[in-house]
Design a protein around this motif. Sequence first.
Motif, PDB file in Angstrom:
ATOM      1  N   ARG A  88     -27.858  -7.709  -3.464  1.00 13.62           N
ATOM      2  CA  ARG A  88     -27.264  -7.144  -2.197  1.00 13.62           C
ATOM      3  C   ARG A  88     -28.244  -5.948  -1.658  1.00 13.62           C
ATOM      4  N   ALA A  89     -28.353  -6.498  -0.231  1.00 16.35           N
ATOM      5  CA  ALA A  89     -29.068  -5.467   0.531  1.00 16.35           C
ATOM      6  C   ALA A  89     -28.107  -4.549   1.386  1.00 16.35           C
ATOM      7  N   TYR A  90     -28.920  -3.539   1.858  1.00 17.94           N
ATOM      8  CA  TYR A  90     -27.900  -2.556   2.868  1.00 17.94           C
ATOM      9  C   TYR A  90     -28.547  -2.457   4.153  1.00 17.94           C
ATOM     10  N   ALA A  91     -28.082  -2.718   5.232  1.00 14.67           N
ATOM     11  CA  ALA A  91     -28.187  -2.509   6.648  1.00 14.67           C
ATOM     12  C   ALA A  91     -28.757  -0.962   6.898  1.00 14.67           C
ATOM     13  N   ASP A  92     -28.929  -0.739   8.266  1.00 14.68           N
ATOM     14  CA  ASP A  92     -29.381   0.689   8.700  1.00 14.68           C
ATOM     15  C   ASP A  92     -28.073   1.295   8.759  1.00 14.68           C
ATOM     16  N   ASP A  93     -26.973   0.779   8.968  1.00 19.63           N
ATOM     17  CA  ASP A  93     -25.632   1.708   8.962  1.00 19.63           C
ATOM     18  C   ASP A  93     -24.708   1.538   7.614  1.00 19.63           C
ATOM     19  N   GLY A  94     -25.411   1.036   6.750  1.00 25.41           N
ATOM     20  CA  GLY A  94     -24.658   1.269   5.281  1.00 25.41           C
ATOM     21  C   GLY A  94     -23.871  -0.356   5.075  1.00 25.41           C
ATOM     22  N   THR A  95     -23.967  -1.401   6.052  1.00 27.52           N
ATOM     23  CA  THR A  95     -23.232  -2.437   5.574  1.00 27.52           C
ATOM     24  C   THR A  95     -23.747  -3.064   4.361  1.00 27.52           C
ATOM     25  N   GLU A  96     -23.013  -3.567   3.449  1.00 25.85           N
ATOM     26  CA  GLU A  96     -23.434  -4.485   2.455  1.00 25.85           C
ATOM     27  C   GLU A  96     -23.699  -5.911   2.872  1.00 25.85           C
ATOM     28  N   LEU A  97     -24.984  -6.303   2.577  1.00 22.86           N
ATOM     29  CA  LEU A  97     -25.367  -7.590   2.950  1.00 22.86           C
ATOM     30  C   LEU A  97     -25.557  -8.372   1.701  1.00 22.86           C
ATOM     31  N   ARG A 166     -19.662 -13.423   2.004  1.00 28.63           N
ATOM     32  CA  ARG A 166     -19.368 -12.354   1.141  1.00 28.63           C
ATOM     33  C   ARG A 166     -20.171 -11.234   1.423  1.00 28.63           C
ATOM     34  N   SER A 167     -20.436 -10.821   2.596  1.00 28.88           N
ATOM     35  CA  SER A 167     -21.205  -9.663   2.743  1.00 28.88           C
ATOM     36  C   SER A 167     -20.164  -8.808   3.179  1.00 28.88           C
ATOM     37  N   GLY A 168     -20.269  -7.392   3.400  1.00 33.40           N
ATOM     38  CA  GLY A 168     -19.314  -6.306   3.812  1.00 33.40           C
ATOM     39  C   GLY A 168     -18.922  -6.386   5.195  1.00 33.40           C
ATOM     40  N   ARG A 169     -17.707  -6.190   5.770  1.00 34.31           N
ATOM     41  CA  ARG A 169     -17.439  -5.641   7.057  1.00 34.31           C
ATOM     42  C   ARG A 169     -18.588  -4.900   7.629  1.00 34.31           C
ATOM     43  N   MET A 311     -14.999 -23.018   6.623  1.00 36.27           N
ATOM     44  CA  MET A 311     -15.868 -21.660   6.802  1.00 36.27           C
ATOM     45  C   MET A 311     -15.511 -21.055   8.127  1.00 36.27           C
ATOM     46  N   ILE A 312     -15.170 -21.828   9.281  1.00 43.21           N
ATOM     47  CA  ILE A 312     -14.848 -21.342  10.559  1.00 43.21           C
ATOM     48  C   ILE A 312     -13.599 -20.465  10.476  1.00 43.21           C
ATOM     49  N   GLU A 313     -12.464 -21.132   9.520  1.00 43.15           N
ATOM     50  CA  GLU A 313     -11.249 -20.714   9.831  1.00 43.15           C
ATOM     51  C   GLU A 313     -11.277 -19.377   8.751  1.00 43.15           C
ATOM     52  N   SER A 314     -12.323 -19.122   7.921  1.00 40.50           N
ATOM     53  CA  SER A 314     -12.409 -17.858   7.111  1.00 40.50           C
ATOM     54  C   SER A 314     -12.656 -16.858   7.952  1.00 40.50           C
ATOM     55  N   THR A 315     -13.306 -16.764   9.283  1.00 38.74           N
ATOM     56  CA  THR A 315     -13.800 -15.785   9.983  1.00 38.74           C
ATOM     57  C   THR A 315     -12.690 -15.160  10.576  1.00 38.74           C
ATOM     58  N   PRO A 316     -12.245 -13.798  10.350  1.00 37.46           N
ATOM     59  CA  PRO A 316     -11.144 -13.308  10.967  1.00 37.46           C
ATOM     60  C   PRO A 316     -11.232 -13.086  12.478  1.00 37.46           C
ATOM     61  N   ILE A 317     -10.328 -12.883  13.327  1.00 39.16           N
ATOM     62  CA  ILE A 317     -10.375 -12.974  14.747  1.00 39.16           C
ATOM     63  C   ILE A 317     -10.905 -11.635  15.171  1.00 39.16           C
ATOM     64  N   ASP A 318     -10.765 -10.730  14.359  1.00 39.87           N
ATOM     65  CA  ASP A 318     -11.721  -9.461  14.940  1.00 39.87           C
ATOM     66  C   ASP A 318     -12.916  -9.461  14.707  1.00 39.87           C
ATOM     67  N   VAL A 319     -13.506 -10.260  13.717  1.00 37.47           N
ATOM     68  CA  VAL A 319     -14.862 -10.357  13.749  1.00 37.47           C
ATOM     69  C   VAL A 319     -15.366 -11.401  14.765  1.00 37.47           C
ATOM     70  N   VAL A 320     -14.631 -12.439  15.126  1.00 35.40           N
ATOM     71  CA  VAL A 320     -14.965 -13.254  16.268  1.00 35.40           C
ATOM     72  C   VAL A 320     -15.131 -12.286  17.462  1.00 35.40           C
TER      73      VAL A 320
END
Length: 423
Positions: A88-97, A166-169, A311-320
């Motif tokens: 796991r890495a962490y973006a500059d805003d704290g998002t878990e990658l 599996r990355s965080g929002r 894969m595509i169906e698993s992407t929530p509409i708010d992420v789209v």
Amino acid sequence: MSESSAEVVADVAAAAVASATEAATEVAVGGWRRATGVAGVAIGVVAAGAAAGVAIERLTVGRGIRQKARLALDSAGPYGGLRGTPGRAYADDGTELYYEVDDVDPETESALTRRRRRLFGRKAPAPVTVVFSHGYCLNQDSWHFQRAALRGVVRTVHWDQRSHGRSGRGVSQVRDGRPVTIEELGRDLKAVIDAAVPEGPVVLVGHSMGGMTVMALADGFPDLVRERVVGVALVGTSSGRLGEVNFGLPVAGVNAVRRVLPGVLKALGQRAELVEKGRRATADLFAGIIKRYSFASREVDPAVARFAERMIESTPIDVVAEYYPAFNDHDKTAALAHFAGLPVLVLAGVRDLVTPSEHSEAIADLLPDAELVLVPDAGHLVMLEHPELVTDRLADLLARAGAVPAAATVDGYGSTSSTAGPG
């Protein structure tokens, strides 16, 4: 399909597009006055995007049969099951990658070390690491075939972009309501490289949005590219002008969609739970869209097509919705100059409706030493549609970059000749 049938479907499509545009406008201004608004948008998108033949096919196969077939494909499909050492890495805003590492098979290490020493001049050089970046609404498993082929042959890193897999929002998106930017994705990739590849040469591989991420990395961190990147592969991607893409639709229809789509997506993202129920209810129709915009060949393995759907169906509409504005703003043409002098592969499907092959040709024009490969019977997910061809060209790039011995060959199912056995 007969000409008269096609005309009927075309008429229905035109009416649905008009209906969808009206419903979308209501959504964009916050109306939600009709419960059928979401359904109208979904039907309009399907009518505009799915080929008439696909629509007829979906209508003439019983729903129960389709559901059983989908379950069978989900249980039997071997795709997307490869796993590596998690990190796991962490973006500059704290998002878990989230990322995974596949290491080199010890039996191949000695041959690789000799080649690295010859190319990079170090007594004990660090292994070359290939970092794969996936596209919009996909995840790291979209590289399944290439990952299988390269396992044990070269060190690889596969990661999920923010809010995917599996990355965080995305923290900035959830906390601040801020849309994603391509520049942000470039910084995310830098965080993953810092965590998973702290030293040694790197080959960057990106598909679609992943290719844009690679360009953003070069734009934001040119020293990293100059000092450590030894090869680049840009697959089905674009350096800019995505606002001009017509997605295979009539110009008038595209212009109408562009006017309302940002507002529609924003409104849909605010009603994510309701929209997800609608997506499940119209899964067969959305499958038609996915197939049309992912593949060009009629010979695609149904299990591979279903894998892409999952894969595509698993992407929530708010992420789209959070990602969509980034593509119109994307322009990283100038960043391509940072790849000059490196081994570069530019590859695209000729029948890609999402990032047309002309965009890859434009990239290659700016990198005259790059290898340009245009695959005639391929759509946007060319690495799934023609995995062996993509893997072959990628293996050649890795040989030129010193990541694998020049004599090594790999195939789409994970075996190699001269250096390793099955993966």
